[in-house]
Structures are given as C-alpha cells and as structure tokens.
Design a protein around this motif. Structure first.
Motif, PDB file in Angstrom:
ATOM      1  N   GLY A 124     -12.428  80.883  -5.306  1.00 59.92           N
ATOM      2  CA  GLY A 124     -12.458  81.144  -6.740  1.00 59.92           C
ATOM      3  C   GLY A 124     -11.159  81.697  -7.290  1.00 59.92           C
ATOM      4  O   GLY A 124     -11.140  82.269  -8.384  1.00 59.92           O
ATOM      5  N   ASN A 125     -10.070  81.559  -6.550  1.00 55.76           N
ATOM      6  CA  ASN A 125      -8.811  82.147  -7.022  1.00 55.76           C
ATOM      7  C   ASN A 125      -8.338  81.449  -8.299  1.00 55.76           C
ATOM      8  O   ASN A 125      -8.799  80.355  -8.640  1.00 55.76           O
ATOM      9  CB  ASN A 125      -7.725  82.051  -5.942  1.00 55.76           C
ATOM     10  CG  ASN A 125      -6.682  83.152  -6.075  1.00 55.76           C
ATOM     11  OD1 ASN A 125      -6.601  83.824  -7.108  1.00 55.76           O
ATOM     12  ND2 ASN A 125      -5.891  83.348  -5.043  1.00 55.76           N
ATOM     13  N   PHE A 126      -7.394  82.092  -8.987  1.00 53.68           N
ATOM     14  CA  PHE A 126      -6.798  81.474 -10.162  1.00 53.68           C
ATOM     15  C   PHE A 126      -6.262  80.102  -9.734  1.00 53.68           C
ATOM     16  O   PHE A 126      -5.607  79.990  -8.695  1.00 53.68           O
ATOM     17  CB  PHE A 126      -5.668  82.361 -10.701  1.00 53.68           C
ATOM     18  CG  PHE A 126      -5.118  81.866 -11.996  1.00 53.68           C
ATOM     19  CD1 PHE A 126      -5.790  82.095 -13.184  1.00 53.68           C
ATOM     20  CD2 PHE A 126      -3.934  81.145 -12.029  1.00 53.68           C
ATOM     21  CE1 PHE A 126      -5.293  81.617 -14.393  1.00 53.68           C
ATOM     22  CE2 PHE A 126      -3.426  80.670 -13.237  1.00 53.68           C
ATOM     23  CZ  PHE A 126      -4.109  80.906 -14.419  1.00 53.68           C
ATOM     24  N   PRO A 127      -6.526  79.062 -10.527  1.00 55.33           N
ATOM     25  CA  PRO A 127      -6.221  77.705 -10.061  1.00 55.33           C
ATOM     26  C   PRO A 127      -4.790  77.494  -9.584  1.00 55.33           C
ATOM     27  O   PRO A 127      -4.567  76.760  -8.622  1.00 55.33           O
ATOM     28  CB  PRO A 127      -6.541  76.839 -11.284  1.00 55.33           C
ATOM     29  CG  PRO A 127      -7.633  77.596 -11.984  1.00 55.33           C
ATOM     30  CD  PRO A 127      -7.305  79.064 -11.779  1.00 55.33           C
ATOM     31  N   THR A 128      -3.809  78.138 -10.204  1.00 55.29           N
ATOM     32  CA  THR A 128      -2.445  77.860  -9.748  1.00 55.29           C
ATOM     33  C   THR A 128      -2.278  78.248  -8.279  1.00 55.29           C
ATOM     34  O   THR A 128      -1.571  77.571  -7.530  1.00 55.29           O
ATOM     35  CB  THR A 128      -1.391  78.552 -10.651  1.00 55.29           C
ATOM     36  OG1 THR A 128      -0.231  77.731 -10.712  1.00 55.29           O
ATOM     37  CG2 THR A 128      -0.973  79.926 -10.178  1.00 55.29           C
ATOM     38  N   ASP A 129      -2.961  79.291  -7.837  1.00 54.98           N
ATOM     39  CA  ASP A 129      -2.847  79.692  -6.427  1.00 54.98           C
ATOM     40  C   ASP A 129      -3.382  78.583  -5.524  1.00 54.98           C
ATOM     41  O   ASP A 129      -2.825  78.317  -4.447  1.00 54.98           O
ATOM     42  CB  ASP A 129      -3.612  81.000  -6.168  1.00 54.98           C
ATOM     43  CG  ASP A 129      -2.992  82.174  -6.914  1.00 54.98           C
ATOM     44  OD1 ASP A 129      -2.827  82.062  -8.149  1.00 54.98           O
ATOM     45  OD2 ASP A 129      -2.678  83.191  -6.276  1.00 54.98           O
ATOM     46  N   LEU A 130      -4.465  77.954  -5.965  1.00 53.53           N
ATOM     47  CA  LEU A 130      -5.049  76.872  -5.167  1.00 53.53           C
ATOM     48  C   LEU A 130      -4.137  75.650  -5.191  1.00 53.53           C
ATOM     49  O   LEU A 130      -3.895  75.017  -4.163  1.00 53.53           O
ATOM     50  CB  LEU A 130      -6.433  76.504  -5.718  1.00 53.53           C
ATOM     51  CG  LEU A 130      -7.435  77.668  -5.788  1.00 53.53           C
ATOM     52  CD1 LEU A 130      -8.744  77.224  -6.438  1.00 53.53           C
ATOM     53  CD2 LEU A 130      -7.706  78.223  -4.393  1.00 53.53           C
ATOM     54  N   TYR A 131      -3.621  75.340  -6.373  1.00 50.42           N
ATOM     55  CA  TYR A 131      -2.778  74.140  -6.500  1.00 50.42           C
ATOM     56  C   TYR A 131      -1.457  74.326  -5.738  1.00 50.42           C
ATOM     57  O   TYR A 131      -0.977  73.403  -5.072  1.00 50.42           O
ATOM     58  CB  TYR A 131      -2.454  73.843  -7.963  1.00 50.42           C
ATOM     59  CG  TYR A 131      -3.641  73.748  -8.903  1.00 50.42           C
ATOM     60  CD1 TYR A 131      -4.927  73.445  -8.443  1.00 50.42           C
ATOM     61  CD2 TYR A 131      -3.479  73.953 -10.277  1.00 50.42           C
ATOM     62  CE1 TYR A 131      -6.004  73.366  -9.330  1.00 50.42           C
ATOM     63  CE2 TYR A 131      -4.540  73.862 -11.164  1.00 50.42           C
ATOM     64  CZ  TYR A 131      -5.807  73.580 -10.687  1.00 50.42           C
ATOM     65  OH  TYR A 131      -6.855  73.516 -11.563  1.00 50.42           O
ATOM     66  N   VAL A 132      -0.859  75.504  -5.868  1.00 53.76           N
ATOM     67  CA  VAL A 132       0.414  75.747  -5.174  1.00 53.76           C
ATOM     68  C   VAL A 132       0.188  75.708  -3.662  1.00 53.76           C
ATOM     69  O   VAL A 132       1.010  75.177  -2.906  1.00 53.76           O
ATOM     70  CB  VAL A 132       1.035  77.093  -5.613  1.00 53.76           C
ATOM     71  CG1 VAL A 132       2.192  77.504  -4.716  1.00 53.76           C
ATOM     72  CG2 VAL A 132       1.521  77.008  -7.058  1.00 53.76           C
ATOM     73  N   THR A 133      -0.944  76.254  -3.219  1.00 50.19           N
ATOM     74  CA  THR A 133      -1.238  76.208  -1.785  1.00 50.19           C
ATOM     75  C   THR A 133      -1.350  74.757  -1.323  1.00 50.19           C
ATOM     76  O   THR A 133      -0.811  74.381  -0.272  1.00 50.19           O
ATOM     77  CB  THR A 133      -2.544  76.971  -1.467  1.00 50.19           C
ATOM     78  OG1 THR A 133      -2.418  78.308  -1.950  1.00 50.19           O
ATOM     79  CG2 THR A 133      -2.818  77.006   0.025  1.00 50.19           C
ATOM     80  N   GLU A 134      -2.027  73.928  -2.149  1.00 54.05           N
ATOM     81  CA  GLU A 134      -2.156  72.508  -1.795  1.00 54.05           C
ATOM     82  C   GLU A 134      -0.774  71.882  -1.614  1.00 54.05           C
ATOM     83  O   GLU A 134      -0.527  71.155  -0.649  1.00 54.05           O
ATOM     84  CB  GLU A 134      -2.881  71.785  -2.933  1.00 54.05           C
ATOM     85  CG  GLU A 134      -4.156  71.091  -2.488  1.00 54.05           C
ATOM     86  CD  GLU A 134      -4.892  70.512  -3.684  1.00 54.05           C
ATOM     87  OE1 GLU A 134      -5.814  71.200  -4.149  1.00 54.05           O
ATOM     88  OE2 GLU A 134      -4.537  69.416  -4.145  1.00 54.05           O
ATOM     89  N   GLY A 135       0.123  72.183  -2.552  1.00 53.54           N
ATOM     90  CA  GLY A 135       1.480  71.639  -2.467  1.00 53.54           C
ATOM     91  C   GLY A 135       2.220  72.155  -1.251  1.00 53.54           C
ATOM     92  O   GLY A 135       2.876  71.392  -0.540  1.00 53.54           O
ATOM     93  N   ALA A 136       2.098  73.451  -0.991  1.00 54.52           N
ATOM     94  CA  ALA A 136       2.848  74.054   0.120  1.00 54.52           C
ATOM     95  C   ALA A 136       2.339  73.544   1.471  1.00 54.52           C
ATOM     96  O   ALA A 136       3.143  73.206   2.348  1.00 54.52           O
ATOM     97  CB  ALA A 136       2.736  75.582   0.054  1.00 54.52           C
ATOM     98  N   VAL A 137       1.023  73.477   1.647  1.00 56.67           N
ATOM     99  CA  VAL A 137       0.515  73.026   2.952  1.00 56.67           C
ATOM    100  C   VAL A 137       0.831  71.544   3.160  1.00 56.67           C
ATOM    101  O   VAL A 137       1.100  71.107   4.273  1.00 56.67           O
ATOM    102  CB  VAL A 137      -1.006  73.307   3.161  1.00 56.67           C
ATOM    103  CG1 VAL A 137      -1.315  74.789   3.137  1.00 56.67           C
ATOM    104  CG2 VAL A 137      -1.877  72.538   2.190  1.00 56.67           C
ATOM    105  N   GLY A 138       0.830  70.792   2.054  1.00 58.82           N
ATOM    106  CA  GLY A 138       1.171  69.366   2.155  1.00 58.82           C
ATOM    107  C   GLY A 138       2.582  69.191   2.686  1.00 58.82           C
ATOM    108  O   GLY A 138       2.829  68.391   3.590  1.00 58.82           O
TER     109      GLY A 138
END
Ligand SMILES: Cc1ncc(COP(=O)(O)O)c(C=O)c1O
Length: 412
Positions: A124-138
């Motif tokens: 449930g984190n603020f969406p940018t944290d989820l999106y940035v994580t997606e980018g970083a792990v990718g």
C-alpha cells in the motif's frame, strides 16, 4: 487531557511554546489549513528571499553567484540544515532532485551493495515508491516482493534471508500509521537486509533518528511539512559507512570528485555528494532555505506533543459523528495526520469539498479516505476545534450531498 471546549483550546494556545511561529507564515483569512501534509504553507520570508535570489544573486551578480552566493554548495548547505530534522550528521544529507529520483538512486545503490536481489516493499505504499522500485529492479535484474508491513509478513519475509533491501514509508501517506523505525531497522539488519526509509510524511511531522537507528538510506520531500513550496527539491540521506562503496546509477558531474577538471571519466566525490547528478533548481532552493530557517527556530519535541494533542482532539470530535478513523489511536503508531472514512460509500470526496467551501481545507485519497494534516508550526488548537465543528456540521446536516460537491477535480 483532550480539551472539550473552545475555551480550553484557547487556553492551550495561550500556553503554546510554538505559538509565535504562526506569525512566520502567510495564512489566508477565513481558511483553516489542514493540508500542510501535502503542500505546506508559505513562510513570510520566502517571497523576499526568492526575490533577492533572482534580482541580486542572478540579476546583478550573474555567474559570480555560483561562488559568491554559494550556489555550487547549496545541495550540501541545505542538506546540513535538513540533517537535524532527521537525526543525521550534516555530511550525510544532500538536497537535490525529487523524492522519486532520489529513491531510485538509493534503491539501485543498495542493490549494488548487496549480494541478494530482492526488494521488499509495502503493497500500500505511495505509488511512486512502487513504480520506482519496479524500474530499479528491472534495471538491476532483481525482483520486488510486497507485503503489509504492519502485519506478521514483514518478519516472515525478512527471515527468508534473501532480501537485499527493505523500503518502507515511515508514516503511511493514506492512513497516517507511524512505523517503528528503530525496531524494524534492527530486525532487517539482523537478517542482513539494508533499509531505505521514505520520510515524505514524517519529516517535520515527528522526531526522526536516522543515525541513532543505523538507518542505511532515506529520502524525503520538502514541500509538505518543511514548507519549501510546490515541487521543491527533495533530500537524500546516506549513512557515512556506505559513502565509499556507494555506486549510484545517475552519475553526473555534480557528483564528481573534481567537476571542474572536466575529465571524460567519472570519479565519484568522496562523501554524500556522490549522490548528486546535475544542476539544481536554485530558485526553488532559495524558497527551501527560507522554510528551513523557520524550522531552525522550532523544537521537534514541542511539535510532536502539540501534533498528538491536536490529532487527539480532531479524532474525538470525528468519532462523535460516526466517522471511522484508519489512523491509529495509539500515539506511538500515529504520524501527524488523521484519515477518516464515512461508512456511506462515495461520501468522502463530497464531504471534503463541502468543508473546503467552508474554508476548512483537507484532501481526499482514493478509494474513500478523507485526509487532514496537522502542522503545529502554524495551526492553533482553536483552529482544530473550529475545523472539527465544521466537520460535525457538514456530516450532521447532510449538506455534502449537494450535487456541486461531487464534481471531481484533477487533483483531489
Ligand atoms: C510517501 C511519498 N513518497 C514519495 C512521494 C513523491 O515525491 P515526488 O513527487 O516529490 O518525487 C510522495 C508524494 O506525495 C509521497 O507521499
């Protein structure tokens, strides 16, 4: 004791050690501002500080200001002013870029410091944290796992001993839940996991101890409780023990060891400066500096005491009209905001709009959360009392049902 009358609130204001700081802000007549957790109020000194930056530093002194006005060092001098607000040493914080970009830098850096490849985050984190994580792990060939950090899943996931990095918000943007930074950081370290805290909703809202808790990395924005203005630059904290090995992915000339040698190869600066990338928004930095200079006059212990008293007062009045709170009742689990839900589906947005029409400004977060931020530097107890009275009246009268309150704006 939570005050129950306006007179009791006025007496608390008269004894408030932070009362004088309210004079440092521009607060429009007829408005009770409960959205300083989204965009802080304007400090009175900001327009003149920004005008001076533009007219004198830029207009008259031109390029000389990079040296004479300290422009080149702003990320560090402003970082040093943020440091006491987050319990860090002055050489562990830099200001620059946005929170999302800084999060990306910290995530990739932390992944490169670890021989594991899982980032554990909150669903449930603020969406940018989820999106940035997606980018970083990718980019890093890693994976993301998401949990509810307030349940047993956190300990279970860490115990798998495959988590490189744990990324959590210190205060949840929607519910206002405050996490146990000391306990969670310790637990993560026991399992060999590095920790990044997102402080966007806790800096200036609660006392923070990054160094004392051995936190690895942290980021935070400054346009909320730090009153730096819309889109103001963010800050990044990196524990000193990680500086030498930190290999951040947005290597740029402001993070170079000798930028004015203009060498073709990148050599990172020795300290936290290596987290910088390129030129910074210096006009916005001037506004941030004005906001931080107000904070230098505030005692965070007083801020916390007043914040809890204010949120107690507002929660008690909201409960009297049947609004459910998703903000914890326990002080040690509460940030500086109150998030309420009206049992009737779809009521949250129009109730907030009806309050705004009455001059009480809060905001709305999907799916149905009414969010009210409490900023002890410029709010009085009587303001909280009056805002709660308006809330009670709006709910009891049903005035929020009027058609005009259901028109959705782009920003909610
Ligand atoms: C918890 C949290 N993290 C990150 C951000 C985003 O920061 P920015 O848009 O400044 O990159 C926000 C913005 O509200 C936030 O609430």
């Amino acid at each position: 004791m939570t005050p129950t009358t306006r007179e009791e609130c006025a007496a608390l204001d008269a004894a408030d050690p932070l009362a004088a700081l309210r004079e440092e802000f521009v607060l429009p007549e007829g408005v009770i501002y409960l959205d300083g957790n989204s965009l802080g109020a304007l400090p009175r000194s900001t327009p003149a500080r920004v005008a001076d930056m533009i007219e004198r530093e830029w207009g008259q002194d031109l390029i000389r200001s990079w040296n004479d006005a300290g422009w080149w060092d702003k990320p560090r001098t402003l970082g040093a002013k943020v440091a006491p607000l987050v319990g860090a040493d002055t050489d562990e914080v830099v200001v620059g870029d946005g929170a999302s970009a800084n999060l990306f830098k910290c995530l990739v850096t932390a992944l490169r410091l670890s021989d594991r490849s899982v980032v554990l985050g909150e669903a449930g984190n603020f969406p940018t944290d989820l999106y940035v994580t997606e980018g970083a792990v990718g980019l890093a060939g890693a994976q993301q796992r998401r949990i509810d950090p307030d349940g047993p899943g956190l300990a279970q996931e860490l115990a798998r001993e495959d988590v490189a990095v744990l990324l959590l918000s210190h205060v949840d943007y929607r519910s206002g839940v405050l996490r146990d930074m000391a306990g969670i950081t310790r637990l993560a370290h026991e399992h060999g996991t590095l920790v990044i805290w997102d402080l966007c909703h806790s800096v200036g809202a609660v006392p923070i101890e990054l160094s004392g808790n051995d936190v690895d990395f942290a980021v935070g924005c400054t346009y909320k409780y730090l009153n730096a203005g819309p889109g103001a630059p963010a800050f990044l904290y990196a524990a000193r023990r990680h500086h030498a090995a930190a290999d951040q992915p947005l290597s740029g000339w402001h993070g170079h060891a000798r930028p004015f040698d203009f060498t073709p190869d990148y050599e990172p600066a020795p300290g936290v400066s290596r987290f910088l990338s390129g030129s910074q928004p210096l006009v916005a930095d001037a506004a941030l500096e004005a906001g931080l200079d107000v904070w230098a006059k505030a005692d965070l212990a007083h801020v916390r005491t007043k914040s809890l008293a204010m949120t107690d007062l507002f929660l008690a009045r909201a409960a009297s009209v049947g609004l459910a709170s998703i903000t914890p009742a326990e002080h040690e689990r509460r940030g500086s905001q109150v998030a309420l839900v009206q049992p009737e589906e779809g009521a949250g947005y129009p109730i907030v709009q009806a309050l705004i029409e009455r001059g009480v400004i809060g905001d709305f977060r999907a799916p149905d959360v009414m969010r009210f931020g409490f900023t002890p530097l410029y709010l009085r107890y009587v303001d909280v009392y009056d805002a709660a009275t308006a809330l009670v009246e709006v709910v009891e009268s049903g005035e929020w049902r009027a058609e005009r309150f259901n028109r959705r704006s782009q920003v909610t």
